[in-house]
Design a protein around this motif. Sequence first.
Motif, short mmCIF file in Angstrom:
data_model
loop_
_atom_site.label_atom_id
_atom_site.label_comp_id
_atom_site.label_asym_id
_atom_site.label_seq_id
_atom_site.Cartn_x
_atom_site.Cartn_y
_atom_site.Cartn_z
N LYS A 2 0.85 -1.39 0.06
CA LYS A 2 -0.05 0.22 -0.09
C LYS A 2 0.70 1.06 0.04
CE LYS A 2 -4.05 -1.95 2.47
NZ LYS A 2 -4.78 -2.20 3.87
N GLU A 3 1.90 1.32 1.03
CA GLU A 3 2.73 2.46 0.76
C GLU A 3 3.58 2.82 -0.34
OE1 GLU A 3 5.28 2.09 4.29
OE2 GLU A 3 3.48 2.05 5.66
N VAL A 6 1.12 4.13 -3.12
CA VAL A 6 1.06 5.69 -2.84
C VAL A 6 2.07 6.43 -3.01
CG1 VAL A 6 0.61 7.27 -0.94
CG2 VAL A 6 -0.92 5.20 -1.18
N SER A 13 -4.40 7.58 -2.60
CA SER A 13 -4.72 7.26 -1.03
C SER A 13 -4.42 6.08 -0.82
CB SER A 13 -6.05 7.90 -0.77
OG SER A 13 -7.08 6.86 -1.26
N TYR A 14 -4.32 5.86 0.47
CA TYR A 14 -3.98 4.86 1.32
C TYR A 14 -5.25 3.82 1.19
CZ TYR A 14 -1.64 1.72 4.46
OH TYR A 14 -0.88 0.54 5.21
N GLU A 16 -8.23 0.74 1.91
CA GLU A 16 -8.85 0.65 3.12
C GLU A 16 -8.82 -0.95 3.25
OE1 GLU A 16 -12.59 2.46 3.28
OE2 GLU A 16 -11.82 4.26 2.66
#
Length: 90
Positions: A2-3, A6, A13-14, A16
């Motif tokens: 995820k990081e 981004v 955005s991160y 969910e």
Amino acid sequence: MKEALVASGTISSYPETAYAKEAGQELVSSYGFKKLDVRDPFAAPVGAVLVYGAKRAAGHVEIRTKDGFVSDFRSKIPSPRPLLGVYAKL
């Protein structure tokens, strides 16, 4: 992962989703990715996000690179988990 998505600007955005195996649907619905008709990780285009399932675990996500695959580590071979989908921004 995820990081990394981004930080690279691939997504804004991160995500969910709690589990890696759920990432594919969110990539499509929220970030403009398309699920590709690719069943062989080695046939995935460079930069594609590969999502893997697992029966009793969170699953796994990795990115196809020109030299192999990368997640929280680099590998010349893809994950042995069942491939759920290959996703790319087109």
